[in-house]
Design an enzyme around this catalytic site. Structure first.
Site, PDB file in Angstrom:
ATOM      1  N   GLU B  50       0.819  -1.212   0.000  1.00  0.00           N
ATOM      2  CA  GLU B  50       0.000   0.000   0.000  1.00  0.00           C
ATOM      3  C   GLU B  50       0.854   1.264   0.000  1.00  0.00           C
ATOM      4  O   GLU B  50       0.452   2.290  -0.534  1.00  0.00           O
ATOM      5  CB  GLU B  50      -0.960   0.010   1.196  1.00  0.00           C
ATOM      6  CG  GLU B  50      -2.095  -1.010   1.096  1.00  0.00           C
ATOM      7  CD  GLU B  50      -1.708  -2.385   1.638  1.00  0.00           C
ATOM      8  OE1 GLU B  50      -0.510  -2.601   1.952  1.00  0.00           O
ATOM      9  OE2 GLU B  50      -2.602  -3.246   1.738  1.00  0.00           O
ATOM     10  N   PHE B 112     -11.857  -7.356  13.332  1.00  0.00           N
ATOM     11  CA  PHE B 112     -10.712  -7.804  12.525  1.00  0.00           C
ATOM     12  C   PHE B 112     -10.359  -6.733  11.495  1.00  0.00           C
ATOM     13  O   PHE B 112     -11.206  -6.227  10.789  1.00  0.00           O
ATOM     14  CB  PHE B 112     -11.048  -9.123  11.827  1.00  0.00           C
ATOM     15  CG  PHE B 112      -9.936  -9.599  10.920  1.00  0.00           C
ATOM     16  CD1 PHE B 112      -8.699  -9.971  11.453  1.00  0.00           C
ATOM     17  CD2 PHE B 112     -10.115  -9.650   9.548  1.00  0.00           C
ATOM     18  CE1 PHE B 112      -7.673 -10.390  10.626  1.00  0.00           C
ATOM     19  CE2 PHE B 112      -9.091 -10.084   8.719  1.00  0.00           C
ATOM     20  CZ  PHE B 112      -7.860 -10.451   9.257  1.00  0.00           C
ATOM     21  N   GLN B 113      -9.114  -6.392  11.407  1.00  0.00           N
ATOM     22  CA  GLN B 113      -8.588  -5.372  10.491  1.00  0.00           C
ATOM     23  C   GLN B 113      -9.290  -4.025  10.652  1.00  0.00           C
ATOM     24  O   GLN B 113      -9.496  -3.303   9.689  1.00  0.00           O
ATOM     25  CB  GLN B 113      -8.650  -5.861   9.033  1.00  0.00           C
ATOM     26  CG  GLN B 113      -7.658  -7.001   8.773  1.00  0.00           C
ATOM     27  CD  GLN B 113      -7.422  -7.280   7.294  1.00  0.00           C
ATOM     28  OE1 GLN B 113      -8.314  -7.086   6.485  1.00  0.00           O
ATOM     29  NE2 GLN B 113      -6.224  -7.755   6.973  1.00  0.00           N
ATOM     30  N   LYS B 162     -17.855  -0.888   4.922  1.00  0.00           N
ATOM     31  CA  LYS B 162     -18.138  -1.892   3.889  1.00  0.00           C
ATOM     32  C   LYS B 162     -19.621  -1.945   3.536  1.00  0.00           C
ATOM     33  O   LYS B 162     -19.979  -2.096   2.363  1.00  0.00           O
ATOM     34  CB  LYS B 162     -17.639  -3.272   4.341  1.00  0.00           C
ATOM     35  CG  LYS B 162     -17.635  -4.277   3.205  1.00  0.00           C
ATOM     36  CD  LYS B 162     -16.856  -5.547   3.547  1.00  0.00           C
ATOM     37  CE  LYS B 162     -16.851  -6.509   2.375  1.00  0.00           C
ATOM     38  NZ  LYS B 162     -16.124  -7.747   2.675  1.00  0.00           N
ATOM     39  N   MET B 469      23.848   9.224   3.662  1.00  0.00           N
ATOM     40  CA  MET B 469      23.725  10.541   4.288  1.00  0.00           C
ATOM     41  C   MET B 469      23.925  10.437   5.800  1.00  0.00           C
ATOM     42  O   MET B 469      24.536  11.297   6.424  1.00  0.00           O
ATOM     43  CB  MET B 469      22.360  11.156   3.954  1.00  0.00           C
ATOM     44  CG  MET B 469      22.194  12.583   4.435  1.00  0.00           C
ATOM     45  SD  MET B 469      23.436  13.698   3.741  1.00  0.00           S
ATOM     46  CE  MET B 469      22.594  14.284   2.271  1.00  0.00           C
TER      47      MET B 469
END
Lengths: 165, 558
Positions: B50, B112-113, B162, B469
């Site tokens: 993502e 969940f999630q 959803k 760096m």
């Protein structure tokens, strides 16, 4: 370092969930403190009025003003400290009462502050007092000498005075 | 006709002219991906992570100026987008990030999630919406795009439960958007612009200081007009490179920590600084108490909160750079500042960007010079680190939107996925990705979609086997204690590229640099990765140490 000043912001916002978190978040994310905060619906159900008291030097106050304005859900921001305004705060004080003599005294003191008794029990009473910051401080100092069991303040509500014309 | 919430979302995106959506599928976003499956007008680009999706959407937005769109599921999908959202926020890139959310009746139950993505992203987005009913979708899409691309652009998040994606309702798209709390100020105050013009006329040592805001406002032409008309020397920041051609005699090149000595000395001596779409970032100003101490400041910015934030300003002008510069150009003409211009030219001649060839090592600066020589018209997408600074120094950008980098957040891993978005946004251009060995491996998985789509990306890795760096700072400020920066255990990037299905080349000698770059030009059936094994301990100079003033720049070479 510039001197710190107390400022009262009047903020009109969309009456939606999450708006208060956005306002509060811009303070917490920058390490600015909120001294008091009051939020409620206005006569227009779609708009809430936030009265927010904060402090900081001129640069911080300007940043607060700009960042409040930048929030999409903020409709209007006014720094009340720049104009003449009226402000009030309400406090509820539960005072301990251990003898009738003391009750009489507390009631007399309450009268001086134009307080109202809104609950009375054998060992305590609850007073409602409205006023500006100085008055509330004086009242709280006095009732402290009798024993405050519990105290709850609304935080300031404020608005600009009406125009002269 | 009734449509599902997901279909309404897609219809809305079509109205907004969306061509591409960069996403990763997952449970709470499945109805949206399902609606996209049979959608001919929007191309869904499946990314491998993502973070890649949000950077790709960002890269697309940077080259086109249009809103980039990223799509992910709830919970981990959404949190993986976060780095890309913050990157876009810091550089004011127009983006809409869409996330699926769990069913409304599960919200707040640690389902969940489930993740409060609105809460997580609150300080790193311009605005956000949680949609719990399909009736809100059309209006929110219209508002989100309006907010993302107007005013100071930025990312907007749309989090859709959803069930709102599934339920059907009537589709009605708003004709226009009117948000009472959001009215960006486009036109500058004429009185302030007149004041600015006066200061410009009076100044003896004026300089222009232009930033990414000029690119975002598509005001490059107006900036050039101002510079040419007034003949005032100009420095363009890391975010603005290309807004003014670096090849022009008036260009002082980039200012700041690794900027040109000329630009930094100019700030220190100037009596007027005209900031345009630049924000006096700490990497530009160095120690604020020593920054442009003799200069009056004019600051043109669309974001009022940016003005006076770091540096006190004499003439603030809130407005869009294009509009303000158009008005300002009507009021100013040639300036009488020959001694100052001569001084600038002297600094330019005396202190160019330069490096020393060490033995038969491949010098990273040499690689950038050769990339510039062979790909001067390309869109360059850099990552973050030493290679980014060398690219900014040695590639001479001449066009806006030619140079992409994560200047604000400094996100390692930005460039490869951003290059994918850039290539899709500009299919006819060559896209060069200048990467570091540390940053490349952070999002290397996005080589997969690049190979799948046969994108002719030129991925050039400046490989010094270090987190360079950081190693440079350790060398200079931490007694060479190279803690957690040794990347000698990196895999062979050329072989790895082949494993991905791309072309992989490895260059270890200076004489092989040009032939490899030539060869890469002819490989257009997919990405080509060249792993340039460069001098390990080369440092980026000039350098203004953190906390020092710009006048105290370390030039590097004695």
């Amino acid at each position: 370092m510039n001197s710190e000043e107390r400022h009262i912001f009047s903020v009109l916002v969309e009456n939606r969930f999450g708006v208060l978190a956005r306002v509060a978040g811009l303070f917490s994310g920058r390490g600015f403190n909120i001294d008091s905060l009051n939020v409620a619906e206005t006569h227009d159900k779609g708009i809430s009025h936030i009265t927010l008291v904060t402090h900081g030097d001129a640069q911080i106050i300007d940043q607060i003003y700009q960042h409040l304005n930048r929030l999409i859900d903020v409709i209007e921001v006014t720094d009340l400290s720049t104009g003449t305004h009226v402000e009030r705060e309400l406090v509820l004080i539960k005072v301990a009462i251990d003898d009738p003599q003391k009750r009489t005294e507390v009631l007399q003191v309450a009268e001086v502050f134009r307080g109202r008794v809104i609950d009375m029990k054998p060992a305590s009473l609850v007073l409602e007092i409205t006023g500006d910051e100085g008055k509330l401080k004086a009242a709280i100092d006095i009732f402290n000498t009798y024993g405050i069991l519990e105290l709850s303040r609304t935080g300031k509500v404020a608005m600009l005075r009406g125009s002269e014309k | 006709m009734e449509l599902s919430g997901a279909q309404i979302l897609i219809e809305g995106l079509k109205r907004e002219g969306v061509e591409y959506i960069f996403g990763v599928n997952g449970g709470a976003a499945m109805p949206i991906f399902d609606a996209l499956y049979s959608e001919p007008d929007i191309k869904l680009i499946p990314m491998r992570h993502e973070q890649g999706a949000s950077h790709a959407a960002d890269g697309y937005a940077r080259v086109t100026g249009d809103v980039g769109v990223a799509l992910a599921t709830s919970g981990p999908g959404a949190t993986n987008l976060v780095t890309g959202i913050a990157t876009a926020y810091m550089d004011s890139i127009p983006m809409v990030a869409i996330t699926g959310q769990v069913f409304t009746h599960y919200i707040g139950s640690d389902a969940f999630q489930e993740c409060d993505v609105i809460g997580v992203t609150r300080p790193i987005c311009k605005h956000s919406y949680l949609i719990k009913s399909n009736n809100e979708i059309a209006d929110v899409v219209a508002e989100a795009f309006h907010i993302a691309k107007t005013g100071k652009p930025g990312p907007v998040i749309i989090d859709i439960a959803k069930d709102a994606q599934i339920h059907e309702t009537l589709f009605q798209y708003p004709e226009s958007v009117d948000i009472r709390g959001y009215k960006p100020q486009i036109h500058g105050d004429p009185a302030q612009i007149a004041k600015a013009a006066e200061l410009i006329k009076e100044a003896k040592r004026p300089m222009l200081y232009a930033g990414g805001g000029v690119v975002l406002a598509n005001a490059s032409e107006e900036l050039r007009k101002l510079t040419f008309n007034t003949q005032i020397p100009i420095t363009v920041t890391l975010m603005g490179l290309g807004a003014f051609p670096e090849t022009h005699p008036l260009a002082m090149e980039m200012p700041g920590m690794h900027g040109s000595c000329c630009a930094n000395y100019a700030f220190t001596d100037a009596d007027l600084v005209v900031a345009i779409g630049a924000r006096f970032d700490d990497r530009v100003t160095g120690d604020l108490s020593k920054f442009a101490p003799n200069a009056k400041k004019i600051h043109i910015d669309i974001d009022a909160s940016c003005i006076g934030k770091n540096v006190p300003v004499d003439v603030p002008i809130v407005g869009d750079a294009k509009s303000v510069l158009t008005e300002l150009n009507k009021l100013v003409g040639p300036t009488d500042i020959d001694p100052w211009r001569a001084q600038i030219q002297e600094w330019k001649q005396k202190y160019p960007f330069e490096y020393e060839q060490k033995g038969d090592k491949v010098m990273p600066q040499y690689v950038i010079e050769q990339i510039y020589k062979h790909y001067s018209d390309a869109i360059v997408v850099a990552d973050v680190g030493q290679h980014q600074m060398w690219a900014a120094q040695y590639f001479k950008f001449t066009e806006p939107r030619q140079w992409l980098n994560s200047g604000g957040l400094g996100t390692m891993g930005f460039s490869l996925p951003a290059a994918i978005g850039a290539q899709l946004g500009c299919p006819d251009k060559t896209v060069v990705n200048i990467n570091g060995d540390g940053s490349y491996i952070m999002t290397i998985q996005e080589l997969v979609p690049a190979v799948t789509m046969k994108l002719p990306l030129k991925v050039f890795i400046i490989n010094n086997m270090y987190l360079g760096m950081v190693r440079q700072w350790q060398e200079l400020f931490h007694g060479k204690r190279y803690s957690a920066v040794d990347y000698h255990d990196n895999p062979d990037f050329a072989l790895l590229a082949e494993a991905f299905g791309a072309t992989g080349l490895r260059v270890e000698h200076p004489e092989d640099v040009e032939p490899a770059l030539q060869k890469a030009k002819g490989i257009n059936e997919g990405p080509v990765v060249i792993d340039f094994i460069v001098d390990e301990e080369e440092n980026v100079f000039p350098m203004v140490p953190a906390g020092a003033g710009l006048g105290d720049v370390i030039r590097g070479l004695s």
